[in-house]
Design an enzyme around this catalytic site. Structure first.
Site, PDB file in Angstrom:
ATOM      1  N   GLY A  16      86.393 -35.284  26.711  1.00 33.49           N
ATOM      2  CA  GLY A  16      85.704 -35.048  27.980  1.00 33.49           C
ATOM      3  C   GLY A  16      86.518 -34.118  28.844  1.00 33.49           C
ATOM      4  O   GLY A  16      87.712 -33.908  28.592  1.00 33.49           O
ATOM      5  N   CYS A  40      90.817 -36.975  21.846  1.00 34.69           N
ATOM      6  CA  CYS A  40      91.192 -36.121  22.975  1.00 34.69           C
ATOM      7  C   CYS A  40      91.209 -36.928  24.283  1.00 34.69           C
ATOM      8  O   CYS A  40      92.060 -37.786  24.446  1.00 34.69           O
ATOM      9  CB  CYS A  40      90.270 -34.907  23.034  1.00 34.69           C
ATOM     10  SG  CYS A  40      90.921 -33.604  24.074  1.00 34.69           S
ATOM     11  N   TYR A  41      90.251 -36.727  25.179  1.00 36.69           N
ATOM     12  CA  TYR A  41      90.247 -37.532  26.407  1.00 36.69           C
ATOM     13  C   TYR A  41      90.201 -39.023  26.071  1.00 36.69           C
ATOM     14  O   TYR A  41      90.820 -39.843  26.753  1.00 36.69           O
ATOM     15  CB  TYR A  41      89.039 -37.153  27.282  1.00 36.69           C
ATOM     16  CG  TYR A  41      89.010 -37.921  28.590  1.00 36.69           C
ATOM     17  CD1 TYR A  41      89.775 -37.512  29.670  1.00 36.69           C
ATOM     18  CD2 TYR A  41      88.237 -39.088  28.730  1.00 36.69           C
ATOM     19  CE1 TYR A  41      89.780 -38.232  30.858  1.00 36.69           C
ATOM     20  CE2 TYR A  41      88.234 -39.806  29.908  1.00 36.69           C
ATOM     21  CZ  TYR A  41      89.006 -39.373  30.965  1.00 36.69           C
ATOM     22  OH  TYR A  41      89.019 -40.078  32.139  1.00 36.69           O
ATOM     23  N   HIS A  73      90.106 -32.537  17.628  1.00 39.57           N
ATOM     24  CA  HIS A  73      88.705 -32.945  17.440  1.00 39.57           C
ATOM     25  C   HIS A  73      88.356 -33.007  15.947  1.00 39.57           C
ATOM     26  O   HIS A  73      88.116 -31.966  15.334  1.00 39.57           O
ATOM     27  CB  HIS A  73      87.774 -31.954  18.149  1.00 39.57           C
ATOM     28  CG  HIS A  73      87.859 -32.073  19.637  1.00 39.57           C
ATOM     29  ND1 HIS A  73      86.988 -32.831  20.375  1.00 39.57           N
ATOM     30  CD2 HIS A  73      88.740 -31.550  20.512  1.00 39.57           C
ATOM     31  CE1 HIS A  73      87.317 -32.768  21.650  1.00 39.57           C
ATOM     32  NE2 HIS A  73      88.377 -32.001  21.762  1.00 39.57           N
ATOM     33  N   GLU A 107      85.652 -33.962  14.694  1.00 43.30           N
ATOM     34  CA  GLU A 107      84.209 -33.777  14.478  1.00 43.30           C
ATOM     35  C   GLU A 107      83.815 -32.313  14.266  1.00 43.30           C
ATOM     36  O   GLU A 107      82.716 -32.039  13.787  1.00 43.30           O
ATOM     37  CB  GLU A 107      83.416 -34.385  15.652  1.00 43.30           C
ATOM     38  CG  GLU A 107      83.536 -33.667  17.000  1.00 43.30           C
ATOM     39  CD  GLU A 107      84.762 -34.089  17.812  1.00 43.30           C
ATOM     40  OE1 GLU A 107      85.719 -34.605  17.209  1.00 43.30           O
ATOM     41  OE2 GLU A 107      84.774 -33.874  19.036  1.00 43.30           O
ATOM     42  N   ASP A 110      57.614 -32.678  14.581  1.00 43.36           N
ATOM     43  CA  ASP A 110      57.828 -34.021  15.115  1.00 43.36           C
ATOM     44  C   ASP A 110      56.539 -34.838  15.154  1.00 43.36           C
ATOM     45  O   ASP A 110      56.495 -35.980  14.693  1.00 43.36           O
ATOM     46  CB  ASP A 110      58.448 -33.966  16.524  1.00 43.36           C
ATOM     47  CG  ASP A 110      59.692 -33.108  16.542  1.00 43.36           C
ATOM     48  OD1 ASP A 110      60.259 -32.892  15.460  1.00 43.36           O
ATOM     49  OD2 ASP A 110      60.086 -32.643  17.625  1.00 43.36           O
ATOM     50  N   LYS A 113      66.876 -33.538  14.625  1.00 46.33           N
ATOM     51  CA  LYS A 113      65.795 -32.733  14.021  1.00 46.33           C
ATOM     52  C   LYS A 113      65.879 -32.681  12.488  1.00 46.33           C
ATOM     53  O   LYS A 113      64.880 -32.845  11.797  1.00 46.33           O
ATOM     54  CB  LYS A 113      65.859 -31.313  14.587  1.00 46.33           C
ATOM     55  CG  LYS A 113      64.666 -30.467  14.251  1.00 46.33           C
ATOM     56  CD  LYS A 113      63.598 -30.637  15.285  1.00 46.33           C
ATOM     57  CE  LYS A 113      62.370 -29.855  14.982  1.00 46.33           C
ATOM     58  NZ  LYS A 113      61.350 -30.073  16.004  1.00 46.33           N
TER      59      LYS A 113
END
Ligand code: XMP
Length: 518
Positions: free
Chosen positions: A57, A84-85, A174, A176, A232, A374
């Site tokens: 963050g 991180c944060y 990070h 991710e 969708d 999606k």
């Protein structure tokens, strides 16, 4: 949601990459939810997650107003990974120190592993380095009691820490993002080796559990679903059709701004793939009348939204015993609306949706795609047996071509745009480009220019083509075509569509531009 699924919880502290953490967890094969940091204690009580990941963050953990975490969370025995944060706030709360040391690190970095640990199993041999991605200004300088350093960067900054006994870990980088080469493995190690979770998130399980859930919820009542032909709403309709068959009634309102031949395709596909009822409403002329002199983009969107709701409401009220309204809300929409609530960000445009409908119609909402991204919706569509040409469709906005005709809308302009758009999509398909692009479309500009065709002067409209890559429509990059493709496309549109003599290629990313022009 299937309550038997073991839950991984991602706590959002406002990082740009929080969604990516969820993606990685699901790719690993585990169910995962995200909440904002301020509801963590109540969420834990209700949902009992088996693993918690605290996101990064933008705040500084030592500032008074920064988002915090309740220190009791660390005594519940739930394994925690702070990123991180997330790591910094963990240290701050547990008695360590975080400072702004001015040794900011952004981008690629190498880390050195100091000890072997479950978190870094198979990431590299101890002391060998591994590439990670950093983005931080603050730094942990003193560890809380019970924690040890697991990895450092080349600059000797702390890259990872852990309290192995309490299963609380921290990463300064990070895991991710794809630039952290072994990032997914680190997250997988945390979930499988430390939290002892198993992989149990599969689309077929999801499909089965949703069908059961829908059947139990709907019982003998009826469900209404707005069908647009997009991915969708098609997947929602197919899922409900499989679950409840004839108790599903779809309403397809043709507002007249669909792509060429789209209404025919939607009806044919519905008959082919669904075992439910379809009500088709041709409302072209009433939409057209309402939009005749409207030029302001926001007004266009509002007029279309209102007219859609009005017509849908009339049709829905004719259906006796309807108790539910099914909608194709996706996970990014859920996250986005939560973020907007919390952060008070400004609305850029009023997206056309049927959000006001359940209130007016007194219907309960069914949103079976609420937990999906999606591409997961596309996977679900595949599982449901929908064909590639429906599943891989580019997103198409609710107000359709009307927001791709800046200025006044006329029948002539709609027809020009439909023809140009058809050629563009045909060429993309022919050249195997369609699936490489997230969204591509033409815009008909309210600008005429002089040209020379044959030996005569022309004075015709201008078409701008847009092609972008994106993961969720929130940001977008330009997709650059090869010269030959552009030449051929431009030649075809001008040669085959009456009323156009100039083609432009839109080279604006989002931000600063939005994807649609209005
Ligand atoms: P913008 O133009 O806001 O678009 O960058 C982001 C994505 O959303 C689509 N879009 C809409 N989708 N109703 C929708 O369902 C709408 O009113 C709407 N407006 C834009 C747009 O096509 C892009 O994919």
């Amino acid at each position: 949601m299937n309550n038997n699924l073991k839950k991984v919880l991602v706590v959002d502290y406002g990082s740009q990459t929080t969604q990516l953490i969820i993606r990685r967890v699901r790719e690993i094969g585990m169910y995962c939810e995200m909440i904002t940091y301020n509801i963590l204690p109540s969420y834990i009580k209700k949902n009992k997650p088996q693993a918690i990941i605290l996101s990064g963050g933008p705040a500084s953990s030592f500032e008074k107003k920064s988002p915090k975490i309740d220190s009791n969370i660390f005594n519940l025995g739930i394994p925690i990974l702070g990123i991180c944060y997330g790591m910094q706030i963990t240290c701050q709360i547990l008695g360590g120190k975080v400072k702004n040391t001015k040794k900011r690190e952004f981008g690629k970095a190498e880390i050195k592993l100091l000890k072997s640990s479950l978190l870094f199993e198979n990431v590299g041999k101890t002391k060998l380095s591994s590439q990670v991605w950093m983005s931080h200004g603050d730094e942990v300088t003193d560890l809380p009691e019970g924690f040890i350093k697991l990895a450092t960067t080349e600059k000797n900054n702390i890259a990872s820490i852990g309290n192995l006994k309490k299963k609380i870990y921290g990463l300064q980088f990070h895991p991710e993002v794809i630039h952290t080469i072994k990032g997914k493995l680190i997250i997988e190690n945390f979930l499988m080796r430390i939290c002892k979770l198993k992989k149990n998130w599969k689309m077929e399980n999801f499909l089965e559990s949703q069908i059961l859930k829908i059947k139990n919820m709907v019982k003998e009542e009826k469900v209404i679903c707005g069908l647009s032909g997009g991915v969708d709403s098609s997947v929602v309709a197919a899922l409900l059709s499989k679950a409840i068959g004839k108790k599903l009634i779809c309403i397809f309102v043709n507002h007249g701004f669909l792509r060429k031949d789209e209404e025919k395709e939607v009806i044919i596909n519905f008959k082919k793939y669904m075992n439910s009822k379809l009500i088709y409403i041709n409302a072209k002329s009433s939409f057209f009348k309402k939009l005749r002199n409207v030029t302001d983009p926001e007004k266009k969107r509002k007029v279309i939204g209102r007219e859609f709701v009005r017509i849908f409401e009339i049709e829905a009220k004719k259906i006796k015993n309807a108790k539910f309204l099914a909608q194709g809300t996706l996970y990014p929409d859920v996250i986005e609306s939560k973020k907007i609530d919390g952060a008070g960000s400004k609305a850029i445009k009023s997206h056309h949706n049927v959000g006001g409908l359940p209130k007016r119609l007194n219907l309960k909402l069914i949103e079976p795609l609420r937990e999906l991204f999606k591409d997961e919706v596309r996977e679900l569509g595949k599982e449901l047996g929908l064909p590639r040409n429906i599943i891989q469709r580019h997103p198409f906005p609710g107000p359709g071509l009307s927001i791709r005709i800046p200025g006044k809308i006329t029948n002539k302009k709609i027809n020009i745009l439909k023809e140009a758009d058809k050629i563009y999509i045909d060429e993309l398909l022919k050249n195997n480009l369609y699936n490489k692009i997230w969204q591509a479309f033409c815009v008909l500009l309210p600008v005429k220019s002089v040209g020379v065709m044959g030996d005569s002067r022309s004075y015709e409209y201008t078409v701008s083509i847009r092609a972008i890559t994106s993961t969720d429509g929130m940001t977008a990059d330009i997709y650059y075509f090869r010269e030959e493709f552009l030449k051929k496309l431009s030649g075809r549109i001008i040669g085959e569509v009456n009323g156009v003599n100039r083609i432009l290629f839109d080279i604006t990313s989002k931000p600063p531009a939005t994807i649609e022009w209005e």
